[in-house]
Motif scaffolding. Sequence first.
Motif, PDB file in Angstrom:
ATOM      1  N   ALA A 192      -7.794   1.505   0.747  1.00  9.26           N
ATOM      2  CA  ALA A 192      -6.591   0.685   0.611  1.00  9.26           C
ATOM      3  C   ALA A 192      -6.940  -0.794   0.520  1.00  9.26           C
ATOM      4  O   ALA A 192      -6.347  -1.545  -0.265  1.00  9.26           O
ATOM      5  CB  ALA A 192      -5.638   0.953   1.773  1.00  9.26           C
ATOM      6  N   PRO A 216      -2.458   6.173  -1.324  1.00  9.96           N
ATOM      7  CA  PRO A 216      -2.776   4.784  -0.994  1.00  9.96           C
ATOM      8  C   PRO A 216      -2.987   3.910  -2.226  1.00  9.96           C
ATOM      9  O   PRO A 216      -2.763   2.700  -2.179  1.00  9.96           O
ATOM     10  CB  PRO A 216      -4.057   4.886  -0.160  1.00  9.96           C
ATOM     11  CG  PRO A 216      -4.611   6.238  -0.420  1.00  9.96           C
ATOM     12  CD  PRO A 216      -3.431   7.107  -0.730  1.00  9.96           C
ATOM     13  N   HIS A 218      -1.193   4.200  -5.097  1.00 11.47           N
ATOM     14  CA  HIS A 218       0.171   3.829  -5.492  1.00 11.47           C
ATOM     15  C   HIS A 218       0.721   2.739  -4.584  1.00 11.47           C
ATOM     16  O   HIS A 218       1.360   1.787  -5.060  1.00 11.47           O
ATOM     17  CB  HIS A 218       1.076   5.058  -5.444  1.00 11.47           C
ATOM     18  CG  HIS A 218       0.941   5.939  -6.626  1.00 11.47           C
ATOM     19  ND1 HIS A 218       1.152   7.299  -6.566  1.00 11.47           N
ATOM     20  CD2 HIS A 218       0.612   5.685  -7.915  1.00 11.47           C
ATOM     21  CE1 HIS A 218       0.971   7.836  -7.759  1.00 11.47           C
ATOM     22  NE2 HIS A 218       0.633   6.878  -8.591  1.00 11.47           N
ATOM     23  N   ALA A 219       0.475   2.873  -3.292  1.00 10.49           N
ATOM     24  CA  ALA A 219       0.986   1.873  -2.343  1.00 10.49           C
ATOM     25  C   ALA A 219       0.362   0.506  -2.594  1.00 10.49           C
ATOM     26  O   ALA A 219       1.049  -0.525  -2.573  1.00 10.49           O
ATOM     27  CB  ALA A 219       0.712   2.334  -0.915  1.00 10.49           C
ATOM     28  N   SER A 222       1.722  -1.091  -5.901  1.00 12.67           N
ATOM     29  CA  SER A 222       3.165  -1.247  -6.026  1.00 12.67           C
ATOM     30  C   SER A 222       3.600  -2.524  -5.326  1.00 12.67           C
ATOM     31  O   SER A 222       3.098  -2.843  -4.244  1.00 12.67           O
ATOM     32  CB  SER A 222       3.888  -0.046  -5.406  1.00 12.67           C
ATOM     33  OG  SER A 222       3.609   1.138  -6.124  1.00 12.67           O
ATOM     34  N   SER A 224       5.545  -5.063  -2.949  1.00 11.78           N
ATOM     35  CA  SER A 224       6.190  -4.887  -1.644  1.00 11.78           C
ATOM     36  C   SER A 224       7.694  -5.099  -1.770  1.00 11.78           C
ATOM     37  O   SER A 224       8.195  -5.633  -2.768  1.00 11.78           O
ATOM     38  CB  SER A 224       5.617  -5.892  -0.647  1.00 11.78           C
ATOM     39  OG  SER A 224       5.986  -7.216  -1.018  1.00 11.78           O
ATOM     40  N   SER A 265       7.884  -1.421 -10.145  1.00  8.56           N
ATOM     41  CA  SER A 265       8.330  -1.053  -8.803  1.00  8.56           C
ATOM     42  C   SER A 265       9.209   0.205  -8.845  1.00  8.56           C
ATOM     43  O   SER A 265      10.202   0.233  -9.566  1.00  8.56           O
ATOM     44  CB  SER A 265       9.116  -2.194  -8.170  1.00  8.56           C
ATOM     45  OG  SER A 265       9.711  -1.762  -6.963  1.00  8.56           O
TER      46      SER A 265
END
Length: 268
Positions: A192, A216, A218-219, A222, A224, A265
């Motif tokens: 990450a 992780p 994708h997170a 992406s 916030s 997003s």
Amino acid sequence: MAVNLFDKRAVLFLPANNPRAIAKARASDADLVILDLEDAVGPEQKEEARAAAVEAVDEAWPMPVAIRINAVRTQWHGLDVLAAAHSEADLVIVPRAESQQDLHYLRSHTGKPVAAMIETAKGVLASRAIAEETVALIAGTNDLAADLRLPRGAGKAPMQTALQMIVLSARAAGIAAFDGVFNALDDLEGFAAEAAEARMMGFDGKTLIHPNQIAPCHAAFSPSDEEVARAMRLVDAATGGAERFEGEMIERMHVEAARRLLARSPRS
């Protein structure tokens, strides 16, 4: 055939001769799957992997699927090119790209979009020209570290200039750029952190070697909630030209950047 890779984040590599991995990939949330005929496949398994890749892409996939062929001037390259050209793969991945001419040849003879892996110092220096023949540049960080003769454990810091050149070359050509793989399969926290750093460098996404890295990834790539909220406010407030927004001066390029962020997003 048009392939838009700007909305792809998680790019999953897997050996083309591993049916179990293929089944897992097809059911995964990966944005792009790459069936590998190169590093993940031993010399004695190349023919088997080539046939398996062609068979796999004949079936339906919920995401685009690519075939990574063996490098130019290897003994398997010619047959890989023929197989990819006659397959249902959405694009072809070329390892150790070092020449615009090679990429032009491959694009012409496969009739498919081509993505180039930049894995050598020569490839980094040629990346601007290579990008003109491709739909994406992929940083091959393991091979690049070896070619740069970096000591084991040096990390990616000594490669920052090379990685930034890859991003710059992609942006100048208007194509996507993907960061290299993270080797520690069980270190999702480390993954990450590296993915977040790659996003800050301008990469669109990251290549992966295990499905557990998809979420992780994708997170990390992406926006916030705070970024999304601010982008929405900026787009709503913009009236054209230079103006003041929340204590900062903004103009058309800031509005375009906000719209690009919102497009990436899942929450917008």
